[in-house]
Design a protein around this motif. Sequence first.
Motif, PDB file in Angstrom:
ATOM      1  N   GLU A 149      -5.910 -52.722  16.826  1.00 51.66           N
ATOM      2  CA  GLU A 149      -6.902 -53.525  17.542  1.00 51.66           C
ATOM      3  C   GLU A 149      -6.165 -54.751  18.069  1.00 51.66           C
ATOM      4  O   GLU A 149      -5.457 -55.427  17.315  1.00 51.66           O
ATOM      5  CB  GLU A 149      -8.015 -53.940  16.582  1.00 51.66           C
ATOM      6  CG  GLU A 149      -9.095 -54.791  17.228  1.00 51.66           C
ATOM      7  CD  GLU A 149     -10.098 -55.330  16.227  1.00 51.66           C
ATOM      8  OE1 GLU A 149     -11.030 -56.039  16.653  1.00 51.66           O
ATOM      9  OE2 GLU A 149      -9.936 -55.065  15.010  1.00 51.66           O
ATOM     10  N   LEU A 150      -6.309 -55.069  19.354  1.00 51.54           N
ATOM     11  CA  LEU A 150      -5.497 -56.110  19.989  1.00 51.54           C
ATOM     12  C   LEU A 150      -6.362 -57.212  20.595  1.00 51.54           C
ATOM     13  O   LEU A 150      -7.476 -56.968  21.062  1.00 51.54           O
ATOM     14  CB  LEU A 150      -4.637 -55.510  21.107  1.00 51.54           C
ATOM     15  CG  LEU A 150      -3.678 -54.384  20.725  1.00 51.54           C
ATOM     16  CD1 LEU A 150      -3.003 -53.824  21.984  1.00 51.54           C
ATOM     17  CD2 LEU A 150      -2.630 -54.882  19.733  1.00 51.54           C
ATOM     18  N   THR A 151      -5.812 -58.408  20.609  1.00 50.95           N
ATOM     19  CA  THR A 151      -6.376 -59.512  21.395  1.00 50.95           C
ATOM     20  C   THR A 151      -5.257 -60.507  21.669  1.00 50.95           C
ATOM     21  O   THR A 151      -4.249 -60.553  20.945  1.00 50.95           O
ATOM     22  CB  THR A 151      -7.540 -60.206  20.675  1.00 50.95           C
ATOM     23  OG1 THR A 151      -8.198 -61.073  21.583  1.00 50.95           O
ATOM     24  CG2 THR A 151      -7.065 -61.030  19.485  1.00 50.95           C
ATOM     25  N   CYS A 171      -8.608 -65.316  16.396  1.00 51.48           N
ATOM     26  CA  CYS A 171      -7.744 -65.919  17.420  1.00 51.48           C
ATOM     27  C   CYS A 171      -8.247 -67.313  17.794  1.00 51.48           C
ATOM     28  O   CYS A 171      -7.468 -68.270  17.892  1.00 51.48           O
ATOM     29  CB  CYS A 171      -7.695 -65.013  18.647  1.00 51.48           C
ATOM     30  SG  CYS A 171      -6.440 -65.491  19.849  1.00 51.48           S
ATOM     31  N   ASP A 172      -9.548 -67.447  17.990  1.00 49.92           N
ATOM     32  CA  ASP A 172     -10.113 -68.753  18.346  1.00 49.92           C
ATOM     33  C   ASP A 172      -9.916 -69.769  17.226  1.00 49.92           C
ATOM     34  O   ASP A 172      -9.621 -70.946  17.474  1.00 49.92           O
ATOM     35  CB  ASP A 172     -11.601 -68.607  18.654  1.00 49.92           C
ATOM     36  CG  ASP A 172     -11.854 -67.828  19.948  1.00 49.92           C
ATOM     37  OD1 ASP A 172     -10.927 -67.761  20.786  1.00 49.92           O
ATOM     38  OD2 ASP A 172     -12.966 -67.280  20.107  1.00 49.92           O
ATOM     39  N   LEU A 182     -11.433 -59.979  15.319  1.00 45.48           N
ATOM     40  CA  LEU A 182     -10.138 -60.421  15.830  1.00 45.48           C
ATOM     41  C   LEU A 182     -10.281 -61.574  16.839  1.00 45.48           C
ATOM     42  O   LEU A 182      -9.479 -62.514  16.832  1.00 45.48           O
ATOM     43  CB  LEU A 182      -9.410 -59.230  16.472  1.00 45.48           C
ATOM     44  CG  LEU A 182      -7.880 -59.296  16.449  1.00 45.48           C
ATOM     45  CD1 LEU A 182      -7.364 -59.452  15.032  1.00 45.48           C
ATOM     46  CD2 LEU A 182      -7.294 -58.048  17.108  1.00 45.48           C
ATOM     47  N   GLU A 183     -11.266 -61.498  17.694  1.00 46.66           N
ATOM     48  CA  GLU A 183     -11.475 -62.571  18.672  1.00 46.66           C
ATOM     49  C   GLU A 183     -11.761 -63.891  17.961  1.00 46.66           C
ATOM     50  O   GLU A 183     -11.251 -64.949  18.347  1.00 46.66           O
ATOM     51  CB  GLU A 183     -12.643 -62.219  19.606  1.00 46.66           C
ATOM     52  CG  GLU A 183     -12.413 -61.015  20.492  1.00 46.66           C
ATOM     53  CD  GLU A 183     -11.406 -61.306  21.592  1.00 46.66           C
ATOM     54  OE1 GLU A 183     -11.195 -62.496  21.906  1.00 46.66           O
ATOM     55  OE2 GLU A 183     -10.803 -60.353  22.111  1.00 46.66           O
ATOM     56  N   ARG A 230      -4.230 -64.535  23.905  1.00 46.06           N
ATOM     57  CA  ARG A 230      -4.632 -65.706  24.653  1.00 46.06           C
ATOM     58  C   ARG A 230      -3.408 -66.311  25.339  1.00 46.06           C
ATOM     59  O   ARG A 230      -2.298 -66.312  24.794  1.00 46.06           O
ATOM     60  CB  ARG A 230      -5.228 -66.794  23.745  1.00 46.06           C
ATOM     61  CG  ARG A 230      -6.483 -66.409  23.016  1.00 46.06           C
ATOM     62  CD  ARG A 230      -7.713 -66.460  23.921  1.00 46.06           C
ATOM     63  NE  ARG A 230      -8.918 -66.350  23.128  1.00 46.06           N
ATOM     64  CZ  ARG A 230      -9.401 -65.206  22.653  1.00 46.06           C
ATOM     65  NH1 ARG A 230      -8.765 -64.071  22.906  1.00 46.06           N
ATOM     66  NH2 ARG A 230     -10.504 -65.190  21.918  1.00 46.06           N
ATOM     67  N   SER A 273      -6.031 -58.531  30.428  1.00 46.72           N
ATOM     68  CA  SER A 273      -6.722 -57.519  29.615  1.00 46.72           C
ATOM     69  C   SER A 273      -5.699 -56.610  28.952  1.00 46.72           C
ATOM     70  O   SER A 273      -4.706 -56.208  29.560  1.00 46.72           O
ATOM     71  CB  SER A 273      -7.669 -56.696  30.494  1.00 46.72           C
ATOM     72  OG  SER A 273      -6.939 -56.007  31.495  1.00 46.72           O
TER      73      SER A 273
END
Length: 692
Positions: A482-484, A666-667, A662-663, A486, A474
């Motif tokens: 804003e961050l994400t 990333c995907d 953002l999620e 994997r 996390s």
Amino acid sequence: MAGAIHRGAGTHDAIGEMPERLVSAVGHAGVFEDLLPVALWVTDADGRLVQWSLAAQDLLGHTPEEMLGRLADHVLVPERNRELADRLSRRVRAGAAVVARLPVRHRDGGVIEMEMWICPITDGLGRTGVLAIAAETSAVEGMRDALAALEGLFSQSPIGLAMLGADLRFLRVNEALARMDGVPVAEHIGRRVTELAPGTDALESVMRQVLDRGEAVVDFRHTGPERAEPEQRRTWSCSYAPLLGTAGQRVGVIASLIDVTEEQRAHLEVERARRRLALLAEAGTQMGSTLDLTQTAQEVVRVLVPRLADSADVQLLEEAVAPDETAASAHGVVRRAAAAFTDPAAPADHLAVGMTMQVPPGSVYEQVIGAGRPMNLYLSDIGPLIPGPGADRLREYLRARVGSARLVPLVARGTVLGAVVVTRTRDREPFGDQDTLLIDELVARAALNIDNARMYSRERDAALTLQRSLMNPSLPAVSGLELTGRYLPAGDHEVGGDWFDAIALSGGRTALVIGDVMGHGIHAAAVMGQLRTTVRTLARRDTAPDQVLRALDAAVADLGDNEMATCLYAVHDPGTGHCLIARAGHPPPMVADERGTVAFLDGPPGPPLGVGGQDCEVQRLLLPPGSLLVTYTDGLIETRGTDLDQGMRRLARALRHPGHPLEQICDELLAHVMPETADDDVAVLLARALPR
């Protein structure tokens, strides 16, 4: 003899009842002609020819029309032999039968030496004439030699020999053949091979083919039971050739048989040895191709079935493969890891993979597991090993279908991991000594592969536990970004040293870190944890990016000469929108603005951590509101067969909608850029600048 030939083939009247006209030629001599061409002629008391056979025409060239009524001595006897011929004729007319070797003139003027039997015969006027039966001397001698050779061959040859007529009934057999099939010589004569030995229809079919086609068949192999001991089987090499008459017609078959049982057994043993070696070599490539425990067990089954066995059942002890904290509670429990049954009658519902069973105390199974030695099983041994619902049906199947079984323990490095049960149905020969040796060897190899997978699985679990404890997936909420992120291991069975992090700094700034430790497994995870801790410590001291990387370089160097890692360290200031970035051998980050324009950070990457002499360049990058900073490890863009530049172009094309959540971005990146088969771990950290 005269009475026996009183009527010749092709004549209408007896020789003793001379017709008014001269009789025509006598026909061919049937079987005599097939075996030996025999000429026949008759003269009356005056020496004139009254019969001339077609065989005589064939041998001497004179036609009946040319010969009948002529003096035989003038036509047939050479001048120098006239006196001898007259003397012999007088003896015959006096009532004596004479056998002699005499020259006879051919129509072309040449002379043929002939073996002759000359005897008296009464002509049509009651006077004494002469009957001559003649065969070419060379043919007689050849036939005599052939008969002598045939007699010697039939009486002395160790090879089974037989002559059969056109109806494929025995005309003659030798003692060697009689010994082979266990039937006296006399009982063969007049009978067919299928009457003497049931199940030999194939042999009769081959002989019929030889008769029909006129072509020999050599080394036709036939295997059948011994007459005296039906449980013993023997193999014969059978050769057949057409038996020809003098005119070339097929009148029967010559058969020769050789007992090649021992040779066949030796050949089969050599072939089996070759197959065993090939199977061992194949097992070396098929088994242990993965470190997955279940797949390794399945590979064992594929090697054993169907070439060596009709079923194979791999059962692992729960206490050997379970985590340490649960091993004690699983004592004596086995779980089926893989199974294969070629027999469709097998009750598959009771043989499902994943089923568990408590090993019955005192059973053969417990003995084998305890001693670590394989054992052949009997139905009485298997029965107690089948508890639970459906057991009766399975036991009934075993009684009806299974002919032999073997239980082989899986022993590796002194530890019993479980056992493999292999069976053959009653339709197949039982396991032999060489079969059991090969099965035991394959299971021993399988045990090492299973143990490797077991130890690797434990190490992987430990590495995952360590990695989770060291890397908090996390990310914190920070100012201006804003961050994400994997993290994806290379596969279900690989754990590496890739990591990312975000650290809140003073003044609302944020440190962004992404790194890659070379190697995989628990060691790489441990090194990653040390570097992550070092970075966090240095970041909270407000250390400049290049100084952070110098400190990490020293830390990696202290771990040993073979340690190496890459790292990107960046500090974002939301007040100015600037980002300071330093790299140590790490791929360049990608920046995309709100319109989707994509660019990679220029500048040298610097040497990797651990090589020494770290002199990193710090680059300043402006991140306008809505722009996106994409950092990643090389596993995302670099695979076998593609270079770094190709991967970077693929990554740039994949960033199609920078304005998406953002999620989702990333995907989408991972879906379009990640190779189907990853060679390395992948870590991705995305940061989007928020409006100031």
